[in-house]
Scaffold this motif. Structure first.
Motif, mmCIF file in Angstrom:
data_model
loop_
_atom_site.group_PDB
_atom_site.id
_atom_site.type_symbol
_atom_site.label_atom_id
_atom_site.label_comp_id
_atom_site.label_asym_id
_atom_site.label_seq_id
_atom_site.Cartn_x
_atom_site.Cartn_y
_atom_site.Cartn_z
ATOM 1 N N MET A 8 116.213 56.293 32.736
ATOM 2 C CA MET A 8 115.491 55.777 31.592
ATOM 3 C C MET A 8 114.527 56.860 31.126
ATOM 4 S SD MET A 8 113.625 52.100 31.191
ATOM 5 C CE MET A 8 115.194 51.283 30.998
ATOM 6 N N ILE A 9 114.445 57.019 29.824
ATOM 7 C CA ILE A 9 113.676 58.099 29.215
ATOM 8 C C ILE A 9 112.686 57.509 28.208
ATOM 9 C CG2 ILE A 9 113.796 60.166 27.772
ATOM 10 C CD1 ILE A 9 116.817 60.298 28.658
ATOM 11 N N ALA A 10 111.448 58.028 28.251
ATOM 12 C CA ALA A 10 110.454 57.677 27.237
ATOM 13 C C ALA A 10 109.907 58.966 26.641
ATOM 14 C CB ALA A 10 109.326 56.856 27.838
ATOM 15 N N LEU A 11 110.080 59.119 25.348
ATOM 16 C CA LEU A 11 109.417 60.191 24.621
ATOM 17 C C LEU A 11 108.161 59.550 24.047
ATOM 18 C CD1 LEU A 11 109.672 63.159 23.613
ATOM 19 C CD2 LEU A 11 110.502 62.172 21.478
ATOM 20 N N ILE A 12 106.995 59.964 24.547
ATOM 21 C CA ILE A 12 105.753 59.313 24.121
ATOM 22 C C ILE A 12 104.962 60.257 23.232
ATOM 23 C CG2 ILE A 12 105.681 57.789 26.118
ATOM 24 C CD1 ILE A 12 103.497 59.570 27.306
ATOM 25 N N GLN A 13 104.389 59.692 22.192
ATOM 26 C CA GLN A 13 103.582 60.456 21.254
ATOM 27 C C GLN A 13 102.249 59.742 21.078
ATOM 28 O OE1 GLN A 13 105.653 61.829 17.687
ATOM 29 N NE2 GLN A 13 107.579 61.260 18.643
ATOM 30 N N ARG A 14 101.170 60.496 21.280
ATOM 31 C CA ARG A 14 99.840 59.939 21.022
ATOM 32 C C ARG A 14 99.661 59.904 19.516
ATOM 33 N NH1 ARG A 14 94.847 63.374 23.056
ATOM 34 N NH2 ARG A 14 95.177 64.348 21.030
ATOM 35 N N VAL A 15 99.350 58.721 18.986
ATOM 36 C CA VAL A 15 99.284 58.556 17.537
ATOM 37 C C VAL A 15 97.950 57.962 17.089
ATOM 38 C CG1 VAL A 15 101.792 58.292 17.300
ATOM 39 C CG2 VAL A 15 100.370 56.254 17.590
ATOM 40 N N SER A 16 97.591 58.295 15.859
ATOM 41 C CA SER A 16 96.464 57.636 15.197
ATOM 42 C C SER A 16 96.916 56.312 14.608
ATOM 43 C CB SER A 16 95.898 58.515 14.082
ATOM 44 O OG SER A 16 95.452 59.734 14.606
ATOM 45 N N GLU A 17 98.193 56.283 14.206
ATOM 46 C CA GLU A 17 98.836 55.067 13.709
ATOM 47 C C GLU A 17 100.337 55.284 13.696
ATOM 48 O OE1 GLU A 17 98.846 55.248 8.953
ATOM 49 O OE2 GLU A 17 96.813 55.293 9.794
ATOM 50 N N ALA A 18 101.072 54.188 13.766
ATOM 51 C CA ALA A 18 102.536 54.257 13.701
ATOM 52 C C ALA A 18 103.072 52.915 13.241
ATOM 53 C CB ALA A 18 103.120 54.624 15.065
ATOM 54 N N SER A 19 104.232 52.963 12.584
ATOM 55 C CA SER A 19 104.866 51.725 12.139
ATOM 56 C C SER A 19 106.376 51.913 12.080
ATOM 57 C CB SER A 19 104.339 51.305 10.763
ATOM 58 O OG SER A 19 104.678 52.270 9.794
ATOM 59 N N VAL A 20 107.070 50.777 12.073
ATOM 60 C CA VAL A 20 108.529 50.758 11.976
ATOM 61 C C VAL A 20 108.915 49.782 10.869
ATOM 62 C CG1 VAL A 20 110.684 50.250 13.163
ATOM 63 C CG2 VAL A 20 108.788 51.204 14.438
ATOM 64 N N LYS A 21 109.785 50.245 9.973
ATOM 65 C CA LYS A 21 110.308 49.382 8.915
ATOM 66 C C LYS A 21 111.798 49.178 9.116
ATOM 67 C CE LYS A 21 107.200 50.534 5.104
ATOM 68 N NZ LYS A 21 107.133 51.085 3.732
ATOM 69 N N VAL A 22 112.247 47.966 8.805
ATOM 70 C CA VAL A 22 113.664 47.628 8.761
ATOM 71 C C VAL A 22 113.885 46.945 7.415
ATOM 72 C CG1 VAL A 22 115.523 46.267 9.782
ATOM 73 C CG2 VAL A 22 113.830 47.371 11.272
ATOM 74 N N ASP A 23 114.830 47.464 6.650
ATOM 75 C CA ASP A 23 115.115 46.932 5.310
ATOM 76 C C ASP A 23 113.858 46.860 4.447
ATOM 77 O OD1 ASP A 23 117.834 46.634 5.906
ATOM 78 O OD2 ASP A 23 117.508 44.622 6.737
ATOM 79 N N GLY A 24 113.002 47.876 4.567
ATOM 80 C CA GLY A 24 111.809 47.965 3.739
ATOM 81 C C GLY A 24 110.629 47.131 4.204
ATOM 82 N N GLU A 25 110.780 46.356 5.280
ATOM 83 C CA GLU A 25 109.693 45.511 5.775
ATOM 84 C C GLU A 25 109.199 46.016 7.125
ATOM 85 O OE1 GLU A 25 110.045 41.283 5.575
ATOM 86 O OE2 GLU A 25 111.498 41.400 3.940
ATOM 87 N N ILE A 26 107.886 46.029 7.295
ATOM 88 C CA ILE A 26 107.303 46.461 8.558
ATOM 89 C C ILE A 26 107.586 45.398 9.625
ATOM 90 C CG2 ILE A 26 105.158 46.943 9.794
ATOM 91 C CD1 ILE A 26 104.091 48.165 7.201
ATOM 92 N N VAL A 27 108.200 45.833 10.737
ATOM 93 C CA VAL A 27 108.492 44.912 11.846
ATOM 94 C C VAL A 27 107.563 45.157 13.029
ATOM 95 C CG1 VAL A 27 110.888 44.568 11.175
ATOM 96 C CG2 VAL A 27 110.326 46.386 12.792
ATOM 97 N N GLY A 28 106.878 46.294 13.034
ATOM 98 C CA GLY A 28 105.924 46.609 14.084
ATOM 99 C C GLY A 28 105.002 47.717 13.630
ATOM 100 N N SER A 29 103.721 47.602 13.991
ATOM 101 C CA SER A 29 102.775 48.660 13.638
ATOM 102 C C SER A 29 101.602 48.630 14.596
ATOM 103 C CB SER A 29 102.290 48.520 12.192
ATOM 104 O OG SER A 29 101.517 47.353 12.047
ATOM 105 N N ILE A 30 101.041 49.808 14.822
ATOM 106 C CA ILE A 30 99.860 49.934 15.677
ATOM 107 C C ILE A 30 98.886 50.911 15.044
ATOM 108 C CG2 ILE A 30 101.081 49.404 17.827
ATOM 109 C CD1 ILE A 30 100.952 52.476 18.450
ATOM 110 N N ASN A 31 97.659 50.856 15.516
ATOM 111 C CA ASN A 31 96.674 51.873 15.198
ATOM 112 C C ASN A 31 96.713 52.874 16.351
ATOM 113 O OD1 ASN A 31 95.658 50.826 12.661
ATOM 114 N ND2 ASN A 31 94.858 49.126 13.869
ATOM 115 N N GLN A 32 95.584 53.369 16.800
ATOM 116 C CA GLN A 32 95.548 54.362 17.872
ATOM 117 C C GLN A 32 96.331 53.883 19.085
ATOM 118 O OE1 GLN A 32 91.825 54.791 19.902
ATOM 119 N NE2 GLN A 32 92.478 56.626 20.962
#
Length: 145
Positions: free
Chosen positions: A1-25
């Protein structure tokens, strides 16, 4: 099992133009599941991801994990991470887990993060996702169990 981890200020995922998940720091986790992976590996990898000290303390040193930093986690399935790229000009995906098993372990990994009291959001398994992020640093690590 592999995890590529990135420290982010914010991140989000869209499917069909709609946000399905988002985080801040926090951490954007691109998760790849390989043949032979199981719940024990998923749990161990979640512990490594959550415990990895890549957030700055008051002295500016990477000494805090995501929970200590008050961060969140966004988990996105990434079937290309286990690809074999050693030969040729086209990746082989033969090392990847079967889709049903990959989905099960993907959700289990996310549950482990949530059970550790870290706010966790998800992408949508097997969807065409558009991932947006602001990589803080940039800080990116490859973890594997």
């Amino acid at each position: 099992m592999i995890a590529l981890i990135q420290r982010v200020s914010e991140a989000s995922v869209k499917v069909d133009g709609e946000i399905v998940g988002s985080i801040n720091q926090g951490l954007l986790v691109l998760l790849g599941v390989e043949k032979g992976d199981d719940e024990a590996k998923a749990k161990r990898l979640s512990e490594r991801v959550l415990g990895y000290r890549i957030f700055e303390d008051e002295q500016g040193k990477m000494n805090l994990n995501v929970k200590q930093a008050g961060g969140e986690v966004l988990v996105v399935s990434q079937f290309t991470l286990p690809a074999d790229t050693q030969k040729g000009m086209r990746p082989s995906f033969s090392k990847g887990a079967e889709p049903q098993e990959a989905e099960r372990l993907y959700h289990y990994f996310s549950e482990c993060c949530q059970q550790a009291d870290v706010h966790t959001e998800n992408g949508q398994f097997a969807a065409d996702m558009k991932v947006a992020l602001i990589n803080d640093g940039p800080v990116t690590f490859w973890l594997q169990v």
